[in-house]
Design an enzyme around this catalytic site. Sequence first.
Site, mmCIF file in Angstrom:
data_model
loop_
_atom_site.group_PDB
_atom_site.id
_atom_site.type_symbol
_atom_site.label_atom_id
_atom_site.label_comp_id
_atom_site.label_asym_id
_atom_site.label_seq_id
_atom_site.Cartn_x
_atom_site.Cartn_y
_atom_site.Cartn_z
ATOM 1 N N ASN A 6 2.326 4.559 7.480
ATOM 2 C CA ASN A 6 1.801 3.349 6.834
ATOM 3 C C ASN A 6 2.488 2.061 7.281
ATOM 4 O OD1 ASN A 6 0.606 1.774 4.384
ATOM 5 N ND2 ASN A 6 2.846 1.613 4.153
ATOM 6 N N TYR A 17 -2.663 -7.067 16.833
ATOM 7 C CA TYR A 17 -2.691 -6.232 15.616
ATOM 8 C C TYR A 17 -3.921 -5.333 15.640
ATOM 9 C CZ TYR A 17 -3.173 -5.058 10.638
ATOM 10 O OH TYR A 17 -3.323 -4.383 9.443
ATOM 11 N N SER A 44 -6.911 0.079 10.005
ATOM 12 C CA SER A 44 -7.446 -1.143 9.398
ATOM 13 C C SER A 44 -8.848 -1.338 9.951
ATOM 14 C CB SER A 44 -6.581 -2.337 9.805
ATOM 15 O OG SER A 44 -7.259 -3.544 9.515
ATOM 16 N N THR A 71 -1.899 -7.748 -0.654
ATOM 17 C CA THR A 71 -0.464 -7.454 -0.510
ATOM 18 C C THR A 71 0.184 -8.589 0.291
ATOM 19 O OG1 THR A 71 -0.614 -6.356 1.625
ATOM 20 C CG2 THR A 71 -1.007 -4.975 -0.324
ATOM 21 N N LYS A 105 -4.180 -1.180 15.689
ATOM 22 C CA LYS A 105 -4.890 -0.424 14.648
ATOM 23 C C LYS A 105 -6.022 0.407 15.264
ATOM 24 C CE LYS A 105 -2.231 -1.477 11.361
ATOM 25 N NZ LYS A 105 -1.489 -0.437 10.635
ATOM 26 N N ASP A 115 14.374 1.557 10.549
ATOM 27 C CA ASP A 115 13.467 0.730 11.336
ATOM 28 C C ASP A 115 12.708 1.694 12.247
ATOM 29 O OD1 ASP A 115 12.162 -0.842 13.145
ATOM 30 O OD2 ASP A 115 13.913 -2.052 13.693
ATOM 31 N N ILE A 120 0.829 -1.209 0.000
ATOM 32 C CA ILE A 120 0.000 0.000 0.000
ATOM 33 C C ILE A 120 0.868 1.264 0.000
ATOM 34 C CG2 ILE A 120 -1.657 1.321 1.376
ATOM 35 C CD1 ILE A 120 -2.809 -1.433 2.328
ATOM 36 N N ASP A 174 11.770 2.768 5.065
ATOM 37 C CA ASP A 174 11.401 1.352 5.152
ATOM 38 C C ASP A 174 12.589 0.575 5.692
ATOM 39 O OD1 ASP A 174 8.904 -0.312 3.523
ATOM 40 O OD2 ASP A 174 10.608 -1.490 4.265
HETATM 41 N N1 NAD Z 1 -3.002 -5.492 3.190
HETATM 42 C C1 NAD Z 1 -4.069 -5.399 3.960
HETATM 43 O O1 NAD Z 1 -5.022 -6.175 3.823
HETATM 44 C C2 NAD Z 1 -4.182 -4.302 4.993
HETATM 45 C C3 NAD Z 1 -5.446 -4.101 5.570
HETATM 46 C C4 NAD Z 1 -5.579 -3.109 6.528
HETATM 47 C C5 NAD Z 1 -4.486 -2.346 6.903
HETATM 48 N N2 NAD Z 1 -3.288 -2.570 6.328
HETATM 49 C C6 NAD Z 1 -2.156 -1.746 6.794
HETATM 50 O O2 NAD Z 1 -1.558 -1.093 5.705
HETATM 51 C C7 NAD Z 1 -0.169 -0.899 5.999
HETATM 52 C C8 NAD Z 1 0.660 -1.409 4.822
HETATM 53 O O3 NAD Z 1 0.407 -2.784 4.691
HETATM 54 P P1 NAD Z 1 0.713 -3.624 3.366
HETATM 55 O O4 NAD Z 1 -0.448 -4.504 3.158
HETATM 56 O O5 NAD Z 1 1.193 -2.734 2.289
HETATM 57 O O6 NAD Z 1 1.888 -4.541 3.964
HETATM 58 P P2 NAD Z 1 3.307 -4.967 3.343
HETATM 59 O O7 NAD Z 1 3.822 -5.988 4.283
HETATM 60 O O8 NAD Z 1 3.163 -5.283 1.903
HETATM 61 O O9 NAD Z 1 4.160 -3.624 3.472
HETATM 62 C C9 NAD Z 1 4.556 -3.122 4.726
HETATM 63 C C10 NAD Z 1 5.844 -2.342 4.542
HETATM 64 O O10 NAD Z 1 6.228 -1.838 5.843
HETATM 65 C C11 NAD Z 1 7.619 -2.077 6.016
HETATM 66 N N3 NAD Z 1 7.956 -2.185 7.439
HETATM 67 C C12 NAD Z 1 7.644 -3.210 8.278
HETATM 68 N N4 NAD Z 1 8.201 -2.991 9.479
HETATM 69 C C13 NAD Z 1 8.865 -1.815 9.396
HETATM 70 C C14 NAD Z 1 9.675 -1.088 10.305
HETATM 71 N N5 NAD Z 1 9.914 -1.525 11.552
HETATM 72 N N6 NAD Z 1 10.214 0.083 9.894
HETATM 73 C C15 NAD Z 1 10.008 0.529 8.635
HETATM 74 N N7 NAD Z 1 9.284 -0.140 7.716
HETATM 75 C C16 NAD Z 1 8.720 -1.298 8.101
HETATM 76 C C17 NAD Z 1 7.878 -3.385 5.271
HETATM 77 O O11 NAD Z 1 9.254 -3.565 4.977
HETATM 78 C C18 NAD Z 1 6.994 -3.217 4.035
HETATM 79 O O12 NAD Z 1 7.699 -2.576 2.990
HETATM 80 C C19 NAD Z 1 0.109 -1.631 7.316
HETATM 81 O O13 NAD Z 1 0.116 -0.708 8.374
HETATM 82 C C20 NAD Z 1 -1.060 -2.569 7.434
HETATM 83 O O14 NAD Z 1 -1.353 -2.884 8.769
HETATM 84 C C21 NAD Z 1 -3.102 -3.534 5.376
#
Ligand code: NAD
Length: 240
Positions: free
Chosen positions: A82, A149, A135, A183, A153, A58, A16, A35
């Site tokens: 994000n 989790y 979320s 994702t 959220k 991080d 995302i 990231d």
């Molecule tokens: N995919 C879904 O269904 C969904 C639904 C609701 C909410 N979300 C939220 O959207 C956001 C993005 O999720 P996504 O689906 O793109 O996940 P993803 O796992 O594809 O991407 C997450 C990114 O965050 C980075 N990350 C993780 N830990 C980190 C840290 N300590 N420091 C810096 N970067 C870090 C990862 O390296 C990755 O690039 C998240 O907060 C997730 O909770 C996702």
Amino acid sequence: MSAPAVVLITGGARGIGYAVAERCVARGARVILWDVDAEALRSAARSLGPLAFAQRVDIADAHAVEAAEAALPHAPTHLVNNAGILGRAMAFDAMQAEEIDRALAINLRGTLLVTAAFLRAKAPCDGASILNMSSIAGMNGGAKGHAVYGATKGAMLALTAAMARDLAPELRVNALAPGIIDTEIQTQLFADRAALEATTAGIPQARLGTADEVAEAAEWLLFGAGYVSGETLRVAGGRK
Ligand SMILES: NC(=O)c1ccc[n+]([C@@H]2O[C@H](COP(=O)([O-])OP(=O)(O)OC[C@H]3O[C@@H](n4cnc5c(N)ncnc54)[C@H](O)[C@@H]3O)[C@@H](O)[C@H]2O)c1
């Protein structure tokens, strides 16, 4: 005159966050991706082109966030909180302290640390805003075994309300509550593709969402939506 938009996006190397970065770049904004995944960051920055800057951070590490703040290539005007992890599934009678702390450190403490860094570093900009990636798990408790989790959220929704109040009128602050978006985070949650597809039965729109559909809403909340603040928008195909 207002500065051109510079959008700091945590977790912007894929999923995302990357989709939001693509939309920002398409409208001529600069993006700074924070990231933890160095390889994904390199490839994201390459694909996004010269308006993108990548810093390996991080967000759970306060010193790393401070160092990244000091090394920012441009003063940011917008922030997308994000980055987040799902964490391991844990039943309520088998909670592991370390795993609870890891989720809190990234999803909650990281959001607060990055927001503080952004506020110290930001450039003045008319229409500046912050977007928090929550979320629907923050509203419905999340998938079975993923209460921690869901709680992080839910906390982001409270933070959104508090930030919108405390940072007004300079900044608007809103949240998105995605449903099941296709994702990598979801491939951790479901054993296989068939299990993932089966969950579409519970989604009124009868399909998973795409990262770009979340990014479309993110773009509106970040750059449009001039009189919208303190709100949470579901992007969940009708799911609650
Ligand atoms: N995919 C879904 O269904 C969904 C639904 C609701 C909410 N979300 C939220 O959207 C956001 C993005 O999720 P996504 O689906 O793109 O996940 P993803 O796992 O594809 O991407 C997450 C990114 O965050 C980075 N990350 C993780 N830990 C980190 C840290 N300590 N420091 C810096 N970067 C870090 C990862 O390296 C990755 O690039 C998240 O907060 C997730 O909770 C996702």
